[in-house]
Design a protein around this motif. Structure first.
Motif, PDB file in Angstrom:
ATOM      1  N   MET A  62     100.668 -42.635  26.853  1.00  0.00           N
ATOM      2  CA  MET A  62     101.896 -42.779  26.076  1.00  0.00           C
ATOM      3  C   MET A  62     101.879 -41.890  24.842  1.00  0.00           C
ATOM      4  O   MET A  62     102.893 -41.270  24.491  1.00  0.00           O
ATOM      5  N   VAL A  63     100.691 -41.811  24.223  1.00  0.00           N
ATOM      6  CA  VAL A  63     100.583 -40.936  23.043  1.00  0.00           C
ATOM      7  C   VAL A  63     100.829 -39.486  23.442  1.00  0.00           C
ATOM      8  O   VAL A  63     101.518 -38.729  22.758  1.00  0.00           O
ATOM      9  N   ARG A  64     100.246 -39.107  24.596  1.00  0.00           N
ATOM     10  CA  ARG A  64     100.425 -37.722  25.039  1.00  0.00           C
ATOM     11  C   ARG A  64     101.871 -37.465  25.400  1.00  0.00           C
ATOM     12  O   ARG A  64     102.431 -36.410  25.066  1.00  0.00           O
ATOM     13  N   TYR A  76     104.267 -34.752  23.605  1.00  0.00           N
ATOM     14  CA  TYR A  76     105.009 -33.709  24.332  1.00  0.00           C
ATOM     15  C   TYR A  76     106.517 -33.817  24.095  1.00  0.00           C
ATOM     16  O   TYR A  76     107.232 -32.815  24.004  1.00  0.00           O
ATOM     17  N   SER A  77     106.990 -35.048  24.024  1.00  0.00           N
ATOM     18  CA  SER A  77     108.440 -35.228  23.798  1.00  0.00           C
ATOM     19  C   SER A  77     108.852 -34.694  22.438  1.00  0.00           C
ATOM     20  O   SER A  77     109.862 -33.985  22.285  1.00  0.00           O
TER      21      SER A  77
END
Length: 471
Positions: free
Chosen positions: A1-3, A7-8
């Motif tokens: 989720m952090v990644r 990216y978002s």
């Protein structure tokens, strides 16, 4: 989720940077454009009170139509009064000199007649005296001849010793006296002949011509005085002509300073009025501003990279908020920059540019027989020719839109037509407000001119407030 979150966020930032940087450099569309038109400023030529203001704001004027009238009742007429007094004085002096000259000339003519009459009498008298003198010379000559004959006879008798010498001497003395008498009479004849010739030549000498000499001298003095008066009359006439010209020029100057009419030389539409009826104005004060709607155009800001694609003659379309039908146009001129002096020639200043940006001037195509340049016109606008209205310029066959237009199109899918328009109605008491957004930085270009009560009263259907749009 952090990644995924990282990216978002990175993707969103990349999109924001891309849409903020690349479209302004390559976009075929610009919403940093405004409708503009050249203006002509009517200023007061004299000081005075506004007695009449014919048009109202938004009224179209024909070439040569009267805009306003100015009357000035406080004019200094000291110079006019002084010149008028000089002209009257010169006219009196000229009349007196003319009458004196005419009197002298009449007197000279009377003297000429009298001199002629007396000359004729004197000539006749002298001719008689000359004839008498010739007769006396003849008598003296005859007496001399007779005496000489007696002397010759007595001398012959003396030579023959028939008479004494004492008899001859008295007769000889008598012969000498006859000769002297003849010489005297001859001198008198010469004198009378000379006087007659002189009188005939208007030269009067001698006691008999004394009266003629006096009359001739008086006639000569009067003739000289008449010539002097003629010269003085000529000088007075020239001075009077000069002073009359100055007087007429002063009258015309005062007439031009007393009443003045302001006319729309080339016609146009009244954009603003700077003076109300009854107001006092000074020379140079702004009375009215006329906008030439026939020369209305749109000026937009594009990147230097679009210079080749937006060459002169390139077809474009012009659209605005509140107008569903875009208007065609063509690029008429490209300017790298402008100045305050150039802005003063137009109804509104040109928008501010950033580095490596240029102005693109677009002439509005009008349908044949349609002289109106009021399209596109949003319903909130009330200015002539829609000057000051923000529009969007799009190059025909262009495929890279402006970033702000693209974002508004994206936002319209979420918030509806009101967000797509991106405009909020604002009620304000200013003439023109223009706010632009560029490259993510807020840039404000405002043209503020308070609306006077007189302007508000003239605007039909308005209560003195301007309904503008603020993006």
């Amino acid at each position: 989720m952090v990644r995924i979150s990282a990216y978002s966020v990175a993707t969103v930032l990349a999109l924001l940077m891309t849409t903020a940087t690349l479209p302004p450099l390559l976009a075929d569309q610009s919403d940093r454009a405004v409708i503009n038109a050249p203006i002509s400023l009517l200023t007061a030529p004299i000081a005075g009170e506004m007695t009449e203001i014919a048009p109202g704001i938004g009224q179209r004027l024909a070439p040569g139509e009267t805009v306003a009238r100015i009357h000035n009742a406080r004019i200094d007429r000291t110079t006019l009064i002084t010149l008028d007094g000089k002209v009257s004085e010169l006219r009196g002096s000229l009349l007196a000199a003319r009458q004196k000259r005419e009197s002298d000339e009449a007197y000279v003519a009377a003297l000429d007649a009298e001199i002629k009459r007396q000359v004729e009498q004197t000539v006749a008298k002298l001719e008689g005296e000359v004839t008498e003198a010739r007769a006396r010379v003849g008598v003296a000559n005859a007496e001399g001849q007779s005496t000489k004959a007696v002397v010759d006879r007595q001398q012959s008798m003396v030579d023959r010793n028939a008479a004494s010498i004492d008899l001859v001497r008295p007769t000889q003395y008598k012969l000498e006296a006859a000769r002297f008498d003849k010489d005297a009479e001859s001198a008198k004849l010469a004198q009378k002949s000379a006087e007659l010739a002189a009188v005939r030549k208007n030269v009067f000498v001698g006691n008999q011509s004394n009266s003629l000499a006096v009359l001739t001298q008086k006639r000569r003095d009067l003739a000289f005085d008449a010539q002097r008066l003629a010269i003085e009359e000529t000088q007075l006439t020239s001075s009077l002509k000069t002073q009359t010209a100055l007087l007429d020029a002063e009258r015309k100057r005062l007439d031009s300073l007393t009443d003045a009419q302001l006319r729309a030389t080339n016609g146009g539409v009244v954009l603003s009025l700077g003076a109300a009826q009854g107001r006092h104005v000074n020379p140079g004060d702004s009375v009215a501003t006329l906008v030439d709607c026939e020369q209305a155009f749109a000026v937009g800001i594009f990147s230097y990279r679009q210079a080749q694609d937006l060459a002169v003659g390139t077809p474009v379309t012009i659209s605005s908020a509140g107008s569903s039908e875009p208007q065609p146009g063509r690029v008429s001129e490209i300017l790298p920059k402008t100045s305050d002096k150039t802005d003063q020639q137009y109804a509104v200043p040109f928008p501010q540019t950033e580095r490596r940006e240029m102005y693109v001037l677009v002439s509005l195509d009008r349908a044949e027989g349609d002289a109106s340049t009021d399209r596109p016109r949003p319903q909130a606008r009330t200015s002539p020719c829609s000057v000051g209205q923000w529009v969007t310029i799009t190059r025909e066959n262009g495929w890279i839109p402006s970033a702000s237009v693209a974002w508004k199109a994206v936002a319209s899918g979420f918030t509806g037509p009101e967000a797509q328009a991106g405009w909020t109605a604002v009620s304000t008491n200013v003439r023109e407000v223009a706010v632009t957004m560029s490259h993510g930085m807020r840039r404000v270009a405002a043209w503020i001119s308070p609306v006077s009560d007189a302007d508000a009263a003239r605007d039909e259907g308005h209560d003195g407030r301007r309904t503008e749009t603020l993006r």
